[in-house]
Design a protein around this motif. Structure first.
Motif, PDB file in Angstrom:
ATOM      1  N   GLU A  63      34.946   5.400  -1.673  1.00  0.00           N
ATOM      2  CA  GLU A  63      36.855   5.804  -0.883  1.00  0.00           C
ATOM      3  C   GLU A  63      36.228   7.750  -0.847  1.00  0.00           C
ATOM      4  OE1 GLU A  63      40.985   6.304  -1.931  1.00  0.00           O
ATOM      5  OE2 GLU A  63      39.593   5.448  -3.625  1.00  0.00           O
ATOM      6  N   LEU A  64      36.438   7.852   0.351  1.00  0.00           N
ATOM      7  CA  LEU A  64      36.854   9.696   0.808  1.00  0.00           C
ATOM      8  C   LEU A  64      37.957  10.026   0.528  1.00  0.00           C
ATOM      9  CD1 LEU A  64      34.760   8.291   1.812  1.00  0.00           C
ATOM     10  CD2 LEU A  64      34.182  10.399   3.520  1.00  0.00           C
ATOM     11  N   GLN A  65      38.076  11.003   0.045  1.00  0.00           N
ATOM     12  CA  GLN A  65      39.221  11.910  -0.287  1.00  0.00           C
ATOM     13  C   GLN A  65      39.540  14.093   0.407  1.00  0.00           C
ATOM     14  OE1 GLN A  65      40.713  11.101  -4.348  1.00  0.00           O
ATOM     15  NE2 GLN A  65      41.321   8.884  -4.130  1.00  0.00           N
ATOM     16  N   GLN A  66      40.235  13.419   1.885  1.00  0.00           N
ATOM     17  CA  GLN A  66      40.546  14.889   2.382  1.00  0.00           C
ATOM     18  C   GLN A  66      38.998  15.700   1.870  1.00  0.00           C
ATOM     19  OE1 GLN A  66      43.949  16.118  -0.047  1.00  0.00           O
ATOM     20  NE2 GLN A  66      45.052  15.888   1.904  1.00  0.00           N
ATOM     21  N   VAL A  67      37.833  15.085   2.645  1.00  0.00           N
ATOM     22  CA  VAL A  67      36.883  15.425   2.753  1.00  0.00           C
ATOM     23  C   VAL A  67      36.731  16.525   3.598  1.00  0.00           C
ATOM     24  CG1 VAL A  67      33.942  15.481   2.709  1.00  0.00           C
ATOM     25  CG2 VAL A  67      35.767  13.969   1.613  1.00  0.00           C
ATOM     26  N   SER A  68      36.178  17.835   3.449  1.00  0.00           N
ATOM     27  CA  SER A  68      35.450  19.245   4.344  1.00  0.00           C
ATOM     28  C   SER A  68      34.359  19.519   3.618  1.00  0.00           C
ATOM     29  CB  SER A  68      37.084  19.255   4.477  1.00  0.00           C
ATOM     30  OG  SER A  68      37.694  19.455   5.091  1.00  0.00           O
ATOM     31  N   LYS A  69      33.269  19.817   4.887  1.00  0.00           N
ATOM     32  CA  LYS A  69      32.629  20.583   4.663  1.00  0.00           C
ATOM     33  C   LYS A  69      32.711  21.804   5.974  1.00  0.00           C
ATOM     34  CE  LYS A  69      27.815  21.315   3.897  1.00  0.00           C
ATOM     35  NZ  LYS A  69      27.832  22.055   2.670  1.00  0.00           N
ATOM     36  N   THR A  70      32.340  22.734   5.222  1.00  0.00           N
ATOM     37  CA  THR A  70      32.223  24.165   6.394  1.00  0.00           C
ATOM     38  C   THR A  70      30.890  24.708   6.081  1.00  0.00           C
ATOM     39  OG1 THR A  70      34.825  24.820   5.474  1.00  0.00           O
ATOM     40  CG2 THR A  70      33.767  26.857   6.450  1.00  0.00           C
ATOM     41  N   ILE A  71      30.041  25.387   7.417  1.00  0.00           N
ATOM     42  CA  ILE A  71      29.125  26.406   7.147  1.00  0.00           C
ATOM     43  C   ILE A  71      29.089  26.671   7.509  1.00  0.00           C
ATOM     44  CG2 ILE A  71      26.897  26.155   7.993  1.00  0.00           C
ATOM     45  CD1 ILE A  71      27.122  22.884   7.933  1.00  0.00           C
ATOM     46  N   GLY A  72      28.876  27.855   7.107  1.00  0.00           N
ATOM     47  CA  GLY A  72      29.272  30.018   7.791  1.00  0.00           C
ATOM     48  C   GLY A  72      30.797  29.645   8.012  1.00  0.00           C
ATOM     49  N   ASP A  73      31.173  30.052   9.148  1.00  0.00           N
ATOM     50  CA  ASP A  73      32.245  29.530   9.930  1.00  0.00           C
ATOM     51  C   ASP A  73      32.964  28.757  10.298  1.00  0.00           C
ATOM     52  OD1 ASP A  73      31.479  30.541  11.585  1.00  0.00           O
ATOM     53  OD2 ASP A  73      32.665  32.289  12.548  1.00  0.00           O
ATOM     54  N   LYS A  74      32.095  27.559  10.431  1.00  0.00           N
ATOM     55  CA  LYS A  74      32.504  26.672  11.389  1.00  0.00           C
ATOM     56  C   LYS A  74      32.704  25.410   9.890  1.00  0.00           C
ATOM     57  CE  LYS A  74      30.629  23.916  14.863  1.00  0.00           C
ATOM     58  NZ  LYS A  74      29.047  23.464  16.258  1.00  0.00           N
ATOM     59  N   GLN A  75      33.895  24.523  10.959  1.00  0.00           N
ATOM     60  CA  GLN A  75      34.238  23.385  10.261  1.00  0.00           C
ATOM     61  C   GLN A  75      33.851  22.452  10.438  1.00  0.00           C
ATOM     62  OE1 GLN A  75      38.271  22.629   9.394  1.00  0.00           O
ATOM     63  NE2 GLN A  75      37.751  22.959   6.616  1.00  0.00           N
ATOM     64  N   ILE A  76      32.730  21.732  10.076  1.00  0.00           N
ATOM     65  CA  ILE A  76      31.627  20.523  10.282  1.00  0.00           C
ATOM     66  C   ILE A  76      32.414  19.669  10.128  1.00  0.00           C
ATOM     67  CG2 ILE A  76      30.382  19.816  10.661  1.00  0.00           C
ATOM     68  CD1 ILE A  76      29.312  22.418  11.255  1.00  0.00           C
ATOM     69  N   VAL A  77      32.948  18.710   9.174  1.00  0.00           N
ATOM     70  CA  VAL A  77      34.095  18.003   8.820  1.00  0.00           C
ATOM     71  C   VAL A  77      35.237  18.502   8.373  1.00  0.00           C
ATOM     72  CG1 VAL A  77      34.305  15.901   7.283  1.00  0.00           C
ATOM     73  CG2 VAL A  77      32.315  17.094   8.770  1.00  0.00           C
ATOM     74  N   HIS A  78      36.423  18.093   9.049  1.00  0.00           N
ATOM     75  CA  HIS A  78      37.916  18.653   8.678  1.00  0.00           C
ATOM     76  C   HIS A  78      38.835  17.781   8.077  1.00  0.00           C
ATOM     77  CE1 HIS A  78      41.172  20.953   7.656  1.00  0.00           C
ATOM     78  NE2 HIS A  78      42.003  20.196   8.479  1.00  0.00           N
ATOM     79  N   ASP A  79      38.894  17.616   6.551  1.00  0.00           N
ATOM     80  CA  ASP A  79      40.177  16.232   6.081  1.00  0.00           C
ATOM     81  C   ASP A  79      39.775  15.060   6.178  1.00  0.00           C
ATOM     82  OD1 ASP A  79      41.278  18.514   4.638  1.00  0.00           O
ATOM     83  OD2 ASP A  79      43.309  18.994   5.929  1.00  0.00           O
ATOM     84  N   VAL A  80      38.567  14.284   5.558  1.00  0.00           N
ATOM     85  CA  VAL A  80      38.781  13.076   5.971  1.00  0.00           C
ATOM     86  C   VAL A  80      38.786  12.183   4.901  1.00  0.00           C
ATOM     87  CG1 VAL A  80      36.728  11.752   6.658  1.00  0.00           C
ATOM     88  CG2 VAL A  80      37.430  13.664   8.140  1.00  0.00           C
ATOM     89  N   SER A  81      39.766  11.012   5.120  1.00  0.00           N
ATOM     90  CA  SER A  81      40.066   9.816   4.035  1.00  0.00           C
ATOM     91  C   SER A  81      40.040   8.733   4.747  1.00  0.00           C
ATOM     92  CB  SER A  81      41.211  10.969   3.809  1.00  0.00           C
ATOM     93  OG  SER A  81      41.695  11.751   3.238  1.00  0.00           O
ATOM     94  N   PHE A  82      39.143   8.041   4.368  1.00  0.00           N
ATOM     95  CA  PHE A  82      38.869   6.590   3.980  1.00  0.00           C
ATOM     96  C   PHE A  82      38.272   5.671   3.500  1.00  0.00           C
ATOM     97  CE2 PHE A  82      35.745   7.919   6.668  1.00  0.00           C
ATOM     98  CZ  PHE A  82      33.862   6.951   6.403  1.00  0.00           C
ATOM     99  N   SER A  83      38.394   4.937   2.901  1.00  0.00           N
ATOM    100  CA  SER A  83      37.653   3.822   2.382  1.00  0.00           C
ATOM    101  C   SER A  83      36.620   2.723   2.535  1.00  0.00           C
ATOM    102  CB  SER A  83      38.416   3.035   1.390  1.00  0.00           C
ATOM    103  OG  SER A  83      39.805   2.056   1.719  1.00  0.00           O
ATOM    104  N   LEU A  84      35.974   2.546   2.094  1.00  0.00           N
ATOM    105  CA  LEU A  84      35.152   1.152   2.623  1.00  0.00           C
ATOM    106  C   LEU A  84      35.477  -0.160   1.641  1.00  0.00           C
ATOM    107  CD1 LEU A  84      32.641   0.479   4.551  1.00  0.00           C
ATOM    108  CD2 LEU A  84      31.628   1.518   3.693  1.00  0.00           C
ATOM    109  N   ASP A  85      35.406  -0.840   1.588  1.00  0.00           N
ATOM    110  CA  ASP A  85      35.688  -2.363   1.184  1.00  0.00           C
ATOM    111  C   ASP A  85      34.393  -3.459   0.794  1.00  0.00           C
ATOM    112  OD1 ASP A  85      38.114  -1.854   0.192  1.00  0.00           O
ATOM    113  OD2 ASP A  85      39.146  -3.317   2.028  1.00  0.00           O
ATOM    114  N   LYS A  86      34.341  -3.949  -0.057  1.00  0.00           N
ATOM    115  CA  LYS A  86      33.243  -4.337  -0.136  1.00  0.00           C
ATOM    116  C   LYS A  86      32.456  -5.206   0.456  1.00  0.00           C
ATOM    117  CE  LYS A  86      29.662  -6.396  -3.942  1.00  0.00           C
ATOM    118  NZ  LYS A  86      28.847  -6.249  -3.485  1.00  0.00           N
ATOM    119  N   GLY A  87      31.256  -5.328   1.091  1.00  0.00           N
ATOM    120  CA  GLY A  87      31.302  -6.718   1.636  1.00  0.00           C
ATOM    121  C   GLY A  87      31.910  -6.789   3.361  1.00  0.00           C
TER     122      GLY A  87
END
Length: 254
Positions: free
Chosen positions: A3-27
Motif C-alpha cells: 500500500e502506497l499512501q501519498q508518496v512523493s519524491k523530490t530531488i533538488g527542486d524537481k518533484q519526480i513523484v507527487h502524492d501517489v496512492s494505490f494498493s496491490l492485492d496478493k496474487g
C-alpha cells in the motif's frame, strides 16, 4: 499486501513523484505505464526501498518498507531491471543459485533443498541445457530468462519488473512474460511490472496504473485505460484502438 499512501519524491527542486496512492492485492498483476519521465522507475526504487520517499509511506504487509532490513526485504521482494543480469563470467547454475542467498544465514552454505530448488527451476524455465554455460556467453534474452530463474529460487511474494522486455525481440518478450504469468498463476505470485508497450501491458496485467508527470492519471482495467481520449491527453498522440482477435482486449495501432 502493498500500500502506497501519498508518496512523493523530490530531488533538488524537481518533484519526480507527487502524492501517489494505490494498493496491490496478493496474487494480482499490476502494470505501471506512462510516458518517459512519468516517474515509474523512481516509484519502483521507492517501493523496493532503494530510495526513501520525501513524504508519504509505503507499507508491505502493514510495515513501512524503510524499516525492513535489506536481507529481510530480499526474502519477500525480487526486483528485475531491464538490464537483467550483468554478463559476469559465472555459470548459469551459479547465477540462479545466488537467488537463495537471502534465505541463508551468515557463513551458511547452500543445502540439498537449495540445490533441488535450483534444478526444478532450471527445468521449469527451460534452462537445464544452459546450466554449465557461462553467463557472459548468453544473449540478452537468455540472460533475462536466467534472471527470472534467479528470482524464482528467491521465492518472493512480490516480483517487481522494471521494463523487463525493453531490449528484447518479440519472441523473447512473449517468452519472458509468459514465464512470469505462468509463475504467477501457479504460485499466487504478486507482480508489479513497468511496461512501455501498452499492448503487452493490456495482455499480461490484471490492472493498469497510468502515470504522467509524477502523478497517477487513472487506475483501472485495460478496458478503462486503453481509451483514445485518455491516451491522447497523456501521450500526445492519436492512436487507433482495435480488438485483439483472440482475447478481445483493446490494442493500439499508431
Amino acid at each position: 499486501m502493498l500500500e502506497l499512501q501519498q508518496v512523493s519524491k523530490t530531488i533538488g527542486d524537481k518533484q519526480i513523484v507527487h502524492d501517489v496512492s494505490f494498493s496491490l492485492d496478493k496474487g494480482k498483476s499490476i502494470g505501471l505505464i506512462g510516458p518517459n519521465g512519468a516517474g515509474k522507475s523512481t516509484l519502483v526504487k521507492l517501493i523496493s526501498a532503494l530510495e526513501k520517499p520525501s513524504s508519504g509511506c509505503i507499507h508491505f504487509f502493514g510495515e513501512d518498507v524503510q524499516k525492513w532490513s535489506v536481507k529481510k526485504l530480499a526474502q519477500h521482494i525480487a526486483v528485475l531491471s531491464q538490464d537483467g543480469l550483468a554478463p559476469y563470467p559465472i555459470t548459469v547454475y551459479d547465477a540462479v543459485l545466488m537467488g537463495r542467498y537471502p534465505h541463508l544465514g551468515f557463513f551458511q552454505r547452500e543445502g540439498k533443498k537449495d540445490h533441488e530448488l535450483v534444478e526444478d527451476v532450471l527445468e521449469t524455465t527451460g534452462l537445464s541445457e544452459f546450466r554449465d554455460q557461462m553467463l557472459d556467453t548468453l544473449s540478452g534474452g537468455e540472460r533475462q530468462r536466467v534472471a527470472i530463474a534467479k528470482a524464482m529460487v528467491q521465492h518472493p511474494q512480490l516480483l517487481i519488473l522494471d521494463e523487463p522486455t525493453t531490449f528484447l525481440d518479440i519472441g523473447h518478450q512473449r517468452q519472458i512474460l509468459n514465464l512470469v504469468q505462468s509463475w504467477q498463476k501457479r504460485e499466487g505470485l504478486t507482480v508489479l511490472m513497468v511496461l512501455h508497450d501498452l499492448n503487452l501491458a493490456a495482455q499480461f496485467c490484471d490492472e493498469l496504473v497510468l502515470m504522467n508527470q509524477g502523478e497517477i492519471v487513472n487506475i483501472g482495467t485495460s478496458e478503462q485505460i486503453i481509451a483514445r481520449e485518455t491516451l491522447q491527453s497523456v501521450y500526445q498522440t492519436d492512436p487507433e484502438i482495435i480488438r485483439h482477435p483472440k482475447s478481445n482486449i483493446p490494442q493500439i495501432l499508431l
